[in-house]
Design an enzyme around this catalytic site. Structure first.
Site, PDB file in Angstrom:
ATOM      1  N   GLU A  80      35.586  33.117   2.771  1.00 43.68           N
ATOM      2  CA  GLU A  80      36.116  34.297   3.350  1.00 43.68           C
ATOM      3  C   GLU A  80      37.105  35.066   2.649  1.00 43.68           C
ATOM      4  O   GLU A  80      37.221  36.361   2.694  1.00 43.68           O
ATOM      5  CB  GLU A  80      36.911  33.698   4.802  1.00 43.68           C
ATOM      6  N   GLY A 140      37.607  28.807   4.238  1.00 38.28           N
ATOM      7  CA  GLY A 140      38.546  30.000   3.882  1.00 38.28           C
ATOM      8  C   GLY A 140      38.196  30.506   2.782  1.00 38.28           C
ATOM      9  O   GLY A 140      38.661  31.780   2.180  1.00 38.28           O
ATOM     10  N   ALA A 191      40.485  25.740   3.707  1.00 39.40           N
ATOM     11  CA  ALA A 191      41.626  25.967   4.157  1.00 39.40           C
ATOM     12  C   ALA A 191      41.976  24.403   4.065  1.00 39.40           C
ATOM     13  O   ALA A 191      41.208  23.427   4.027  1.00 39.40           O
ATOM     14  CB  ALA A 191      41.617  26.292   5.537  1.00 39.40           C
ATOM     15  N   GLU A 237      32.819  25.009   8.581  1.00 39.60           N
ATOM     16  CA  GLU A 237      33.677  24.576   9.554  1.00 39.60           C
ATOM     17  C   GLU A 237      33.097  23.944  10.863  1.00 39.60           C
ATOM     18  O   GLU A 237      33.686  23.072  11.407  1.00 39.60           O
ATOM     19  CB  GLU A 237      34.440  25.869  10.272  1.00 39.60           C
TER      20      GLU A 237
END
Length: 258
Positions: free
Chosen positions: A112, A109, A65, A132
């Protein structure tokens, strides 16, 4: 469809969505994810599209992200807007099959997003991870849940607690990816799989996808019952009659998605 952060190309019954922020290693910002959600919704409604491929570039599928965009947000900022839920999960809602073609980094992300697809074909240079924890947070788009279901508690726990990356060979051994191919062959091999899926009965493909996904949501007995009912339902389709007749008559089937 005109987008700034993704490229969409249709080839026969296959639509390829390419994440396209190369200067940011395809970091997933709000605009990119909104565009991706819109593209997925439009392709889901397009009768000519029968299978989707999501990919990045050779260096990165998506390196995570966009941290610069997130870093100053407060709890109320992310809670009240239901950050992630509103756009990121669109790929989990589509009924048509979606393949992730992963080359280079698929982190945070990006990992994911790949796991939200129905299966992953990885290039031999692919790297997967949930880093993260190294920036003071945890995965927020299903990383602790999907990764654990794919690779088991011990490996998922190690990756989420240390941020360690997994290479393509380990990812295949662990069950995260369906197979690994040379980086130069990634898109050709992915398109072969997508084109094969696109040549089949779309109702049957969607039922098979729904049944496999149900395995993660229910008990074995209820899952088998669900599968059995969908299997029975295929006998109400023209494509089942055509497919079995073609097999008996030793000819290629002509599926009509009915």
């Amino acid at each position: 469809m005109a987008f700034e952060n993704i490229l969409v190309e249709k080839t026969g019954g296959v639509a390829v969505i390419r994440l396209n922020r190369p200067k940011a290693m395809n970091a997933l910002n709000g605009q990119l994810m909104a565009e991706l959600a819109q593209a997925l919704a439009e392709l889901e409604a397009d009768d000519a599209v029968r299978c989707l491929v999501i990919t990045g570039n050779e260096k990165a599928f998506a390196a995570g992200a966009d941290i610069k965009e997130m870093k100053d947000r407060s709890f109320m900022d992310v809670y009240k807007t239901d950050f992630i839920t509103s756009t990121w999960e669109q790929v989990t809602k589509i009924r048509k099959p979606a393949i992730a073609a992963v080359s280079g980094y698929a982190l945070g992300g990006g990992c994911e997003l790949a796991m939200m697809c129905d299966f992953i074909i990885a290039a031999d240079n692919a790297r997967f991870g949930q880093p993260e924890i190294t920036i003071g947070t945890i995965p927020g788009s299903g990383g602790t849940q999907r990764l654990t279901r794919f690779v088991g508690k011990s490996k998922a726990m190690e990756m989420c607690l240390t941020g360690r990356m997994m290479d393509a060979a380990e990812a295949e051994r662990a069950g995260l990816v369906s197979r690994v191919v040379p980086v130069a062959d990634l898109m050709a091999e992915t398109m072969k799989a997508a084109e094969k899926i696109a040549s089949l009965s779309l109702p049957a493909v969607m039922m098979a996808k729904e049944a496999v996904n149900r395995a993660y949501e229910t008990t074995m007995a209820e899952g088998v019952r669900f599968e059995r009912r969908l299997f029975h339902a295929t006998f109400g389709t023209e494509d089942q009659k055509e497919g079995m007749s073609a097999f008996a008559e030793k000819r290629p089937p002509n599926f009509k998605d009915r």
